[in-house]
Design an enzyme around this catalytic site. Sequence first.
Site, PDB file in Angstrom:
ATOM      1  N   CYS A 165      38.728 -36.513  84.263  1.00  0.00           N
ATOM      2  CA  CYS A 165      39.998 -36.354  84.984  1.00  0.00           C
ATOM      3  C   CYS A 165      39.682 -35.718  86.349  1.00  0.00           C
ATOM      4  O   CYS A 165      39.038 -34.670  86.410  1.00  0.00           O
ATOM      5  CB  CYS A 165      40.967 -35.479  84.193  1.00  0.00           C
ATOM      6  SG  CYS A 165      41.306 -36.130  82.537  1.00  0.00           S
ATOM      7  N   CYS A 171      43.804 -22.917  83.288  1.00  0.00           N
ATOM      8  CA  CYS A 171      43.646 -24.295  82.845  1.00  0.00           C
ATOM      9  C   CYS A 171      42.900 -25.135  83.861  1.00  0.00           C
ATOM     10  O   CYS A 171      43.247 -25.161  85.030  1.00  0.00           O
ATOM     11  CB  CYS A 171      45.012 -24.930  82.642  1.00  0.00           C
ATOM     12  SG  CYS A 171      45.526 -24.830  80.966  1.00  0.00           S
ATOM     13  N   CYS A 211      32.571 -32.151  79.683  1.00  0.00           N
ATOM     14  CA  CYS A 211      33.586 -33.080  79.183  1.00  0.00           C
ATOM     15  C   CYS A 211      33.305 -34.448  79.772  1.00  0.00           C
ATOM     16  O   CYS A 211      32.894 -34.561  80.930  1.00  0.00           O
ATOM     17  CB  CYS A 211      34.984 -32.615  79.603  1.00  0.00           C
ATOM     18  SG  CYS A 211      36.325 -33.611  78.907  1.00  0.00           S
ATOM     19  N   CYS A 259      41.579 -19.262  74.101  1.00  0.00           N
ATOM     20  CA  CYS A 259      41.438 -20.644  74.548  1.00  0.00           C
ATOM     21  C   CYS A 259      39.969 -21.002  74.385  1.00  0.00           C
ATOM     22  O   CYS A 259      39.103 -20.393  75.017  1.00  0.00           O
ATOM     23  CB  CYS A 259      41.873 -20.718  76.013  1.00  0.00           C
ATOM     24  SG  CYS A 259      41.613 -22.326  76.774  1.00  0.00           S
ATOM     25  N   GLU A 271      32.596 -21.670  78.249  1.00  0.00           N
ATOM     26  CA  GLU A 271      33.447 -20.515  78.489  1.00  0.00           C
ATOM     27  C   GLU A 271      34.600 -20.490  77.502  1.00  0.00           C
ATOM     28  O   GLU A 271      35.047 -21.524  77.010  1.00  0.00           O
ATOM     29  CB  GLU A 271      34.032 -20.580  79.909  1.00  0.00           C
ATOM     30  CG  GLU A 271      32.960 -20.443  80.984  1.00  0.00           C
ATOM     31  CD  GLU A 271      33.536 -20.476  82.390  1.00  0.00           C
ATOM     32  OE1 GLU A 271      32.981 -19.769  83.240  1.00  0.00           O
ATOM     33  OE2 GLU A 271      34.510 -21.193  82.637  1.00  0.00           O
ATOM     34  N   CYS A 294      40.323 -31.866  87.248  1.00  0.00           N
ATOM     35  CA  CYS A 294      39.862 -30.836  86.319  1.00  0.00           C
ATOM     36  C   CYS A 294      38.413 -30.474  86.630  1.00  0.00           C
ATOM     37  O   CYS A 294      37.554 -31.352  86.739  1.00  0.00           O
ATOM     38  CB  CYS A 294      39.982 -31.362  84.882  1.00  0.00           C
ATOM     39  SG  CYS A 294      39.257 -30.258  83.652  1.00  0.00           S
TER      40      CYS A 294
HETATM   41  N1  SAH Z   1      40.612 -32.252  77.135  1.00  0.00           N
HETATM   42  C1  SAH Z   1      41.809 -31.644  76.655  1.00  0.00           C
HETATM   43  C2  SAH Z   1      41.819 -30.136  76.656  1.00  0.00           C
HETATM   44  C3  SAH Z   1      41.270 -29.370  77.839  1.00  0.00           C
HETATM   45  S1  SAH Z   1      42.189 -29.075  79.301  1.00  0.00           S
HETATM   46  C4  SAH Z   1      42.995 -32.154  77.409  1.00  0.00           C
HETATM   47  O1  SAH Z   1      42.816 -32.778  78.435  1.00  0.00           O
HETATM   48  O2  SAH Z   1      44.122 -31.962  76.963  1.00  0.00           O
HETATM   49  C5  SAH Z   1      43.659 -28.215  78.951  1.00  0.00           C
HETATM   50  C6  SAH Z   1      44.788 -28.619  79.886  1.00  0.00           C
HETATM   51  O3  SAH Z   1      44.549 -28.208  81.246  1.00  0.00           O
HETATM   52  C7  SAH Z   1      44.991 -30.125  79.942  1.00  0.00           C
HETATM   53  O4  SAH Z   1      46.365 -30.412  79.891  1.00  0.00           O
HETATM   54  C8  SAH Z   1      44.421 -30.468  81.291  1.00  0.00           C
HETATM   55  O5  SAH Z   1      44.900 -31.676  81.775  1.00  0.00           O
HETATM   56  C9  SAH Z   1      44.867 -29.268  82.113  1.00  0.00           C
HETATM   57  N2  SAH Z   1      44.165 -29.139  83.388  1.00  0.00           N
HETATM   58  C10 SAH Z   1      42.913 -29.557  83.686  1.00  0.00           C
HETATM   59  N3  SAH Z   1      42.621 -29.260  84.964  1.00  0.00           N
HETATM   60  C11 SAH Z   1      43.690 -28.643  85.485  1.00  0.00           C
HETATM   61  C12 SAH Z   1      43.981 -28.077  86.761  1.00  0.00           C
HETATM   62  N4  SAH Z   1      43.068 -28.108  87.731  1.00  0.00           N
HETATM   63  N5  SAH Z   1      45.190 -27.505  86.932  1.00  0.00           N
HETATM   64  C13 SAH Z   1      46.089 -27.469  85.930  1.00  0.00           C
HETATM   65  N6  SAH Z   1      45.868 -27.974  84.708  1.00  0.00           N
HETATM   66  C14 SAH Z   1      44.694 -28.561  84.477  1.00  0.00           C
END
Ligand code: SAH
Length: 396
Positions: free
Chosen positions: A141, A368, A137, A130, A117, A144
């Site tokens: 985390c 995000c 991935c 974006c 996406e 996420c």
């Molecule tokens: N892998 C990279 C980029 C993708 S995520 C990274 O981790 O930086 C982009 C941002 O969204 C990251 O800061 C990630 O931690 C954040 N993110 C992921 N899941 C989220 C959620 N459920 N709520 C808010 N931010 C989130």
Amino acid sequence: MTQLPVLNFSSEATGTTRDGRRASLPPRHLADLDLAGRRAAVAELGEQAFRAGQVSAHYFGRLIRDPAEMTDLPARSRAAITDALLPQLLHPVSELATDNGTTRKTLWRLHDGALVESVLMGYPDRVTVCVSSQAGCGMACPFCATGQAGLTRNLSTAEIVDQVVWFAGQAARGALPGCPDRLSRVVFMGMGEPLANYNRVIAAVRRLTEPAPEGLGLSQRHITVSTVGLVPGIRRLTEEGLSVTLALSLHAPDDDLRDTLVPVNQRWKVAEVLDAAFEYAARTGRRVSIEYAMIRDVNDHPWRADLLGRLLSGRLAHVNLIPLNPTPGSKWDASPKPVEREFVRRLRAAGVATTVRDTRGREIDGACGQLAASSGGTVGEREDGLLARRANEETQ
Ligand code: SAH
């Protein structure tokens, strides 16, 4: 102690599918090649090499990809040249729009069926896309959505670049009401960990920033690469001589908590990743953006704000707080606003510039951490590629 996932942090390979097969790269596209490579590819077809520049100017300069519109190419060789240099890499499955059409998320199917996406966000003064750098991935985390499904494969350079070019074309054709028609910013904050697909992401950055016909001609300063904190990748990026903005997804100032929120912290600790980020800032003169998702009762305590403030005070860094977007079935929630305000107050008191990110695209699962195409079910899939817009968006 909680069970921590085992990760392969350093994979530079294309990736393997979940059933263990080697993932296949998409067909070659002009955005995978520099101009010399494109000229060679055209010459291989028995065409004159300068045709490569013409096709590139159509794609990057005029944002068109339909051979019928490339009237400066001889009609008899148009199809051969575009078949060789402009295969369709991204097949739109669905598009969702919200915020009166100024936030749009597209789900793409790639040549091997993988789904990714991207999200387009229009503001009065800028248009940002974006992009995803991987299908899925591998960083795991737990908060996420993308992290839950695991890694499918790395995207190719052109699969990354084409997400941007596609949206640049939409913006140029006036798709975003009340917004500039020129796409100006790219954030690598979609699916995937950009620094785990290092070579292709850097090639994509170069393609996006070289002037047409070589590339799209965006400013390096308007590109943000966001990482969980792969220290060798940050150090490599520091040596590239690029002036892109680095965003570091910190989410906790202490190792105990960060080990669980960002599992890669088991390998590279807070102090080490911050050192690498500060070194990047010092070398480039670019302020590092420290990303911090505010999770109720998990990482939002006043003492953590104070600790973060001490770590960042006097550094070339600012904090970007992201209200957590709860993923389906998650036990976590966003911090209450008063808690968020206190967190901001303490960081600012420590002299650390702090902003709270707007949560564009929430209703279309485009905010995000909500991109989870490969898990299915988050977007209504449409085989015909037509817009599957929310019914209420036009009435606002
Ligand atoms: N892998 C990279 C980029 C993708 S995520 C990274 O981790 O930086 C982009 C941002 O969204 C990251 O800061 C990630 O931690 C954040 N993110 C992921 N899941 C989220 C959620 N459920 N709520 C808010 N931010 C989130």
